[in-house]
Design an enzyme around this catalytic site. Sequence first.
Site, PDB file in Angstrom:
ATOM      1  N   ASP A   1      13.717 -18.336 -34.675  1.00 50.98           N
ATOM      2  CA  ASP A   1      14.253 -17.970 -35.835  1.00 50.98           C
ATOM      3  C   ASP A   1      15.863 -18.392 -35.961  1.00 50.98           C
ATOM      4  O   ASP A   1      16.541 -18.741 -36.976  1.00 50.98           O
ATOM      5  CB  ASP A   1      13.868 -16.650 -36.550  1.00 50.98           C
ATOM      6  CG  ASP A   1      12.688 -16.673 -37.297  1.00 50.98           C
ATOM      7  OD1 ASP A   1      11.799 -17.661 -36.793  1.00 50.98           O
ATOM      8  OD2 ASP A   1      12.269 -15.518 -37.902  1.00 50.98           O
TER       9      ASP A   1
ATOM     10  N   SER B   1       3.589  -8.364 -28.910  1.00 54.80           N
ATOM     11  CA  SER B   1       4.581  -7.213 -29.287  1.00 54.80           C
ATOM     12  C   SER B   1       5.953  -7.513 -28.790  1.00 54.80           C
ATOM     13  O   SER B   1       6.604  -8.609 -29.530  1.00 54.80           O
ATOM     14  CB  SER B   1       3.911  -5.916 -28.342  1.00 54.80           C
ATOM     15  OG  SER B   1       4.804  -4.981 -28.795  1.00 54.80           O
TER      16      SER B   1
ATOM     17  N   LYS C   1       0.910  -8.908 -32.873  1.00 54.93           N
ATOM     18  CA  LYS C   1       1.171  -7.216 -33.000  1.00 54.93           C
ATOM     19  C   LYS C   1       2.660  -6.975 -33.715  1.00 54.93           C
ATOM     20  O   LYS C   1       3.639  -7.050 -32.846  1.00 54.93           O
ATOM     21  CB  LYS C   1       0.819  -6.501 -31.590  1.00 54.93           C
ATOM     22  CG  LYS C   1       1.082  -5.125 -31.904  1.00 54.93           C
ATOM     23  CD  LYS C   1       1.091  -4.394 -30.566  1.00 54.93           C
ATOM     24  CE  LYS C   1       1.453  -2.845 -30.770  1.00 54.93           C
ATOM     25  NZ  LYS C   1       2.515  -2.317 -31.092  1.00 54.93           N
TER      26      LYS C   1
END
Length: 422
Positions: free
Chosen positions: A344, A333, A358
């Site tokens: 990224d 999460s 999740k």
Amino acid sequence: MSAKKFQVLLLVAIAFLGGYFFGITKVHLEWTNYKPNITVVNQEPPTTASLVDFSLFWDVWDKLTTNYYDKKAIDPQKLLYGAISGMVASVGDPYTMFLPPTQNSSFQQQMAGQFSGIGAELGMKGKQIIVIAPLSGSPAMKAGLKAGDAILAVNGITTANEDLGKVVTLIRGPQGTKVTLTIQHKGEAKGTDITITRNTITVKSVDGWVKQIKDIDTLGSAIKNSSKKSDYVMYIDLSQFGDNTNGDWTNLVNSLYPQVQSKQVKGMVLDLRNNPGGLLTDAQFISGEFLPEGTTVVIEQATDGSEQKLTVDRQGKLLQIPLVVLINGGSASASEIVSGALRDNQRAKLVGEKSFGKGTVQSAIDLGNGAGLHVTIAKWLTPDGIWVHGKGLTPDVSATLDTKDPSRDAQLEKAIETLYNY
């Protein structure tokens, strides 16, 4: 908090509960001579509801309360909560849940960092209850529970086809009492009974230090005696995203930052292993320590396909330090949001094992009278548009723990080695 206010959460159904809401019909219940006396206060359906005939519901209620042999066992409040729980559970999402007052209180205590239990975050994979992560130093960890363990039974009561909320209720209990879990470890065919003594669990969400490699106790002798032994490394362990996380994080970074400036620190390791998640805004805050203002942290995607970007909105102190993030199967999460945002944006490398996976966002709504409702409102995507749900994040550098020498943290060693190859 009023019923209209809510918090956005990213939680792995962490030991908390599944739900169902009985329309918006309000009923007043009294129990007289073992029969319910029901006064309907408000039966106006919500504008979003389609035409539903509730005669079947009341017919079942009447036949159950009239015919069940043990009238003392029938609690009208439990009947109502059960109906609500069943409705919410019918959508088939383990993270959309109704929390009766006791369970909602437990959830709030969890977020505040203190509760009574065994100290393990629980979730679901398929229809199986699993351990997402045992908390550091908890009774669960001391008893040998590990991330990925399946819970087959609690005190002999099978968990097959049970919702997460009921299992959590069975496991939770007062300090000093015992609970026996039937655990199936990864790779094992049979279950093992483990008895755990419950305790008050205090979760310290943030801890860290700046040390020379030779002084890091959990490293093996080879790296501690290498040519790198005099180099300094910064380390922060973030175990959960709770109510006090941002303040505790800021205090720790402020205390360590002078050492970062005065010593030749090779880099930093951010340890998100066994971090089951928490508030979305906390993930944004932590990411902002390492990423410039305006950088995308996460993308929220609604069911209609519309997207909203959540960006860094503060000036962090650790924008330049080389960074490695440690993850494993208990990283879920909000910890996956931070990991995905840092990778990224080419700010960090991920080391360890694949994360939990999740990728949904929940809002926590106060229903009044102590009850709560968690509703999945969106997917979340990494800045590159990746949805990790059910897949997890694959680390850039794979590393497992040394099962033969549990005192040695082979994953932390690999993280430090990765700093040298940055």
